[in-house]
Design a protein around this motif. Structure first.
Motif, PDB file in Angstrom:
ATOM      1  N   GLU A  36     -34.147  87.421  -1.379  1.00  0.00           N
ATOM      2  CA  GLU A  36     -33.845  86.248  -2.190  1.00  0.00           C
ATOM      3  C   GLU A  36     -35.114  85.462  -2.499  1.00  0.00           C
ATOM      4  OE1 GLU A  36     -31.031  82.213  -2.057  1.00  0.00           O
ATOM      5  OE2 GLU A  36     -31.001  83.656  -0.398  1.00  0.00           O
ATOM      6  N   THR A  74     -32.462  89.367  -5.656  1.00  0.00           N
ATOM      7  CA  THR A  74     -31.080  89.494  -5.198  1.00  0.00           C
ATOM      8  C   THR A  74     -30.214  90.213  -6.233  1.00  0.00           C
ATOM      9  OG1 THR A  74     -31.290  87.461  -3.900  1.00  0.00           O
ATOM     10  CG2 THR A  74     -29.069  88.231  -4.376  1.00  0.00           C
ATOM     11  N   GLU A  75     -30.421  89.913  -7.489  1.00  0.00           N
ATOM     12  CA  GLU A  75     -29.607  90.544  -8.534  1.00  0.00           C
ATOM     13  C   GLU A  75     -29.967  92.007  -8.749  1.00  0.00           C
ATOM     14  OE1 GLU A  75     -29.736  88.304 -12.107  1.00  0.00           O
ATOM     15  OE2 GLU A  75     -28.858  86.493 -11.216  1.00  0.00           O
ATOM     16  N   GLN A  76     -31.103  92.455  -8.217  1.00  0.00           N
ATOM     17  CA  GLN A  76     -31.523  93.851  -8.352  1.00  0.00           C
ATOM     18  C   GLN A  76     -31.280  94.641  -7.068  1.00  0.00           C
ATOM     19  OE1 GLN A  76     -33.592  91.232  -9.389  1.00  0.00           O
ATOM     20  NE2 GLN A  76     -32.909  91.536 -11.495  1.00  0.00           N
ATOM     21  N   ARG A  77     -30.458  94.123  -6.171  1.00  0.00           N
ATOM     22  CA  ARG A  77     -30.284  94.759  -4.877  1.00  0.00           C
ATOM     23  C   ARG A  77     -29.662  96.153  -4.992  1.00  0.00           C
ATOM     24  NH1 ARG A  77     -28.706  91.320  -1.314  1.00  0.00           N
ATOM     25  NH2 ARG A  77     -28.002  92.944   0.123  1.00  0.00           N
ATOM     26  N   GLU A 137     -40.839  93.676 -11.118  1.00  0.00           N
ATOM     27  CA  GLU A 137     -39.907  93.681  -9.979  1.00  0.00           C
ATOM     28  C   GLU A 137     -40.452  94.538  -8.844  1.00  0.00           C
ATOM     29  OE1 GLU A 137     -35.891  93.054 -12.721  1.00  0.00           O
ATOM     30  OE2 GLU A 137     -36.492  95.058 -12.086  1.00  0.00           O
TER      31      GLU A 137
END
Length: 324
Positions: free
Chosen positions: A127, A132-135, A146
């Motif tokens: 985070e 987090t959105e690419q986990r 990234e």
């Protein structure tokens, strides 16, 4: 007068010590009797043109390359002889590689966390670097920026006492750069010794407590960014404008030599008095030319870097260097 290498001795045992480091590849000298130190809780930027010896120096500090001569210590340990003891205490951020391409960010972080006794929490760190959105995205499908953020997380997962960061914001969008710069700055508060290499001079100026500039394997300048900016010639005005303006006409109007040191970057060799500044800006206005930047009596870190490492900088003769 050019800024001299910083001669001051550390008041306490530094986290990184480099003393007269020399690295040769056959007859080629990559690093030439280089000396510097970095303290705990200090962020130091190691700058230099391609081929200056930055990579060779950092790889020696990480224990991956033996020195030809001189002494290096990290946390008081020899990086090669004491490599197994040192590895759990340092973090290394690479520009590329080092990750199984099919793994997703949480899996990679948990794997690396298992290598340490007291790692950071992988989810919290994920985070923190904004992934987090690419986990659920595999490494190979992450964007370059990234991947850079995940590489930083991997360097910090083990709570290192010393962090080596290679181009930490390369290929990252402005929002990502702000995130990484914030994380790197927080390492200072955690007492982490941070040595970063970068070609982004604005980044070095914002982040670093001290800057080391090396050229052809030698230390040519060292100090806080503000100190280096003050150390250059005071009798000049620098400004940005369209490439190819008539420097002869401008010089005649100002009454001093004017040079285009690189396309669109000009230097007027005159004391930066209000009258001289007015003469420069008045000539530009008269010729309907835009002014993109004006630096009267001060330098940017880029000015210092180019002056210390550019073609006009003429170090003493020495053997040909490798391009590392």
């Amino acid at each position: 007068m050019s800024p001299a290498p910083d001669p001051r001795e550390p008041e306490e045992t530094p986290a990184i010590e480099v003393a007269h480091l020399t690295i040769r590849y056959a007859e080629v000298i990559a690093v030439d009797s280089l000396s510097f130190h970095v303290r705990a809780g200090e962020i130091v930027a190691l700058l230099g043109p391609n081929g200056a010896g930055k990579t060779s120096t950092v790889e020696t500090l990480e224990g991956y390359r033996p020195p030809t001569a001189g002494r290096v210590r990290v946390l008081g340990l020899d990086p090669r002889r004491d490599h197994a003891r040192l590895t759990p205490r340092i973090g290394v951020m690479l520009q590329s590689g080092g990750v199984y391409t099919a793994m997703r960010p949480p899996e990679v972080l948990r794997l690396f966390a298992s290598y340490y006794d007291h790692p950071r929490d992988p989810d919290e760190l994920l985070e923190r670097v904004g992934l987090t959105e690419q986990r659920s995205t595999s490494w190979r499908h992450l964007s370059g920026g990234e991947q850079q953020r995940l590489s930083l997380a991997l360097a910090l997962i083990g709570r290192p006492a010393v962090a080596f960061l290679d181009e930490p914001t390369a290929g990252i969008d402005p929002a990502g750069r702000q995130t990484i710069r914030s994380i790197v700055a927080s390492l200072r508060d955690d007492g982490v010794c941070t040595l970063l290499t970068t070609h982004d001079l604005e980044e070095a100026e914002r982040l670093a407590d001290r800057v080391l500039i090396i050229d052809q394997g030698r230390l040519v300048a060292a100090g806080a960014p503000a100190e280096l900016r003050k150390a250059g010639p005071a009798g000049e005005i620098r400004f940005g404008g369209p490439p190819g303006i008539d420097v002869g006409s401008l010089g005649h109007a100002v009454g001093s030599t004017t040079e285009e040191v690189e396309p669109g970057e000009y230097v007027v060799k005159v004391a930066p008095t209000p009258a001289a500044v007015a003469a420069v800006t008045g000539w530009l206005a008269e010729h309907d030319l835009p002014l993109s930047d004006l630096r009267a009596g001060r330098q940017s870190l880029e000015d210092v870097f180019l002056r210390m490492t550019g073609p006009e900088h003429d170090p003493p003769p020495k053997p040909e260097r490798s391009r590392r």
